[in-house]
Design an enzyme around this catalytic site. Structure first.
Site, PDB file in Angstrom:
ATOM      1  N   LYS A   1      -5.836  -0.668   5.925  1.00 41.29           N
ATOM      2  CA  LYS A   1      -7.044  -1.570   7.004  1.00 41.29           C
ATOM      3  C   LYS A   1      -7.996  -1.000   7.093  1.00 41.29           C
ATOM      4  O   LYS A   1      -8.238   0.239   7.530  1.00 41.29           O
ATOM      5  CB  LYS A   1      -7.100  -2.953   7.415  1.00 41.29           C
TER       6      LYS A   1
ATOM      7  N   ASP B   1       0.566  -0.964  -0.387  1.00 38.09           N
ATOM      8  CA  ASP B   1       0.114   0.399  -0.254  1.00 38.09           C
ATOM      9  C   ASP B   1       1.295   1.357  -0.305  1.00 38.09           C
ATOM     10  O   ASP B   1       0.769   1.925  -0.787  1.00 38.09           O
ATOM     11  CB  ASP B   1      -0.859  -0.069   1.255  1.00 38.09           C
TER      12      ASP B   1
ATOM     13  N   ASP C   1       0.690  -0.790   5.562  1.00 36.20           N
ATOM     14  CA  ASP C   1      -1.389  -1.627   5.015  1.00 36.20           C
ATOM     15  C   ASP C   1      -1.752  -0.712   5.742  1.00 36.20           C
ATOM     16  O   ASP C   1      -2.550   0.048   7.382  1.00 36.20           O
ATOM     17  CB  ASP C   1      -1.108  -3.113   5.686  1.00 36.20           C
TER      18      ASP C   1
END
Length: 347
Positions: free
Chosen positions: A256, A241, A254
């Protein structure tokens, strides 16, 4: 002689009077306590003692008593000493870092962040992704909870409703990643910016952006956005990401999304393993001239509540890297077993 007898007689009479007087006075001053045994029926007590003393002593032993208990109640089941599960390590401990590259400590060079697109046509057709490997090596416990969650959602929303819900989650995730890519590549300062006043972003992601606004204030020096990483030796790939500095530390980040709070790292399930896999691939990918030892998992919430940021130190990343190697070995063994079972039999 007669005089001596009279003297002795007088002394004895005087002593007798004193003793008699003392005893009488003592009896008057102290009352005798009543014994608690005086109310006991001595006849019945005596009969009871004779009955007990005259009975025969039991001939049973501890062994015969144990046999009798086993016959009535069943044998005693002794608890076994709990054994610790054997901690299995990977067969080959591939290095997490590339020794030929040096860990970067200075601020990166200027320029736009890298974005290497995934092109399956360039020899990557048979290279499995990190996501696929993790999905196909879930533990029985993880599969159980995942299936139970799916059944509950279908019972609540129906088959079509659950399908639509899953599509919406996927769409919102893509929109959030797109918005973050725009924010992090534009170079515009996010500090003191009101995420609710961002008409350029879809309404579905404004809550998520508000949720991670305090995280974005600490993100700087972006090195890569939505960029492919590949580990040529271990033969897997993934799409990171973001690679940037969080509070001055270079991390694989990352993003989420979640409907439920995830305040602890354990709530993120396999996400730390995923981040370690991405970092290990990046460290061994010749397209990246630096090494990343740390990770960051950011869980954003649609209602705008503050996101949780879970930092992964270099020590934690090393441990999750070992877990990833185990999952990768399991995936490789399953694929090899499946391939051998589908081969045509030799005649």
């Amino acid at each position: 002689m007669f005089a001596l007898k009279r003297v002795l007689s007088a002394v004895l009479q005087s002593t007798s009077l004193c003793v008699s007087h003392f005893s009488a006075c003592h009896c008057l001053k102290t009352s005798r306590k009543r014994s608690p045994y005086s109310s006991v029926d001595s006849e019945r007590y005596s009969s009871l003692v004779k009955s007990v003393m005259s009975s025969r002593v039991s001939s049973q032993t501890p062994e015969t008593l144990q046999a009798e208990d086993d016959h009535i109640y069943g044998p005693v089941v002794k608890a076994q000493t709990p054994t610790r599960p054997e901690v299995r390590g990977p067969k080959t401990l591939h290095p997490f870092l590339n020794c030929e590259e040096t860990v970067e400590t200075e601020e990166p060079e200027s320029g736009p962040p890298a974005r290497i697109s995934l092109n399956r046509g360039q020899g990557r057709s048979f290279v499995p992704s990190v996501t696929r490997i993790l999905q196909q090596t879930l533990s029985p416990e993880q599969i159980f909870y995942l299936e139970r969650w799916k059944r509950r959602m279908i019972a609540e929303l129906g088959e079509e409703g659950f399908k639509e819900h899953s599509q919406n989650l996927f769409r919102q995730g893509k929109l959030l990643h797109s918005a973050l890519e725009d924010i992090l590549t534009s170079g515009a300062a996010w500090k003191n910016r009101d995420p609710s006043e961002t008409p350029e972003y879809p309404p579905e992601v404004r809550g998520y952006l508000e949720s991670i606004s305090h995280i974005l204030e600490d993100v700087s020096a972006v090195r890569a956005i939505e960029s492919t990483v590949q580990h040529a030796t271990l033969n897997y790939l993934g799409i990171v990401d973001c690679v940037a500095r969080y509070r001055g530390v270079l991390c694989v980040i990352d993003w989420k999304t979640s409907d439920k709070p995830k305040p602890f790292l354990s709530n993120t399930y396999d996400n730390p393993v995923q981040v370690a896999a991405y970092a290990g691939a990046l460290n061994n990918d010749s397209n990246y001239k630096y090494q990343v030892e740390n990770g960051l998992i950011v869980v954003a919430y649609k209602d705008g509540s503050p996101a949780h940021a879970h930092q992964l130190s270099s020590e934690l990343m090393s441990e999750y890297w070992k877990t990833w190697l185990l999952r990768l070995e399991e995936f490789t063994e399953k694929r090899a077993s499946h391939a051998s079972s589908t081969l045509p039999e030799k005649r």
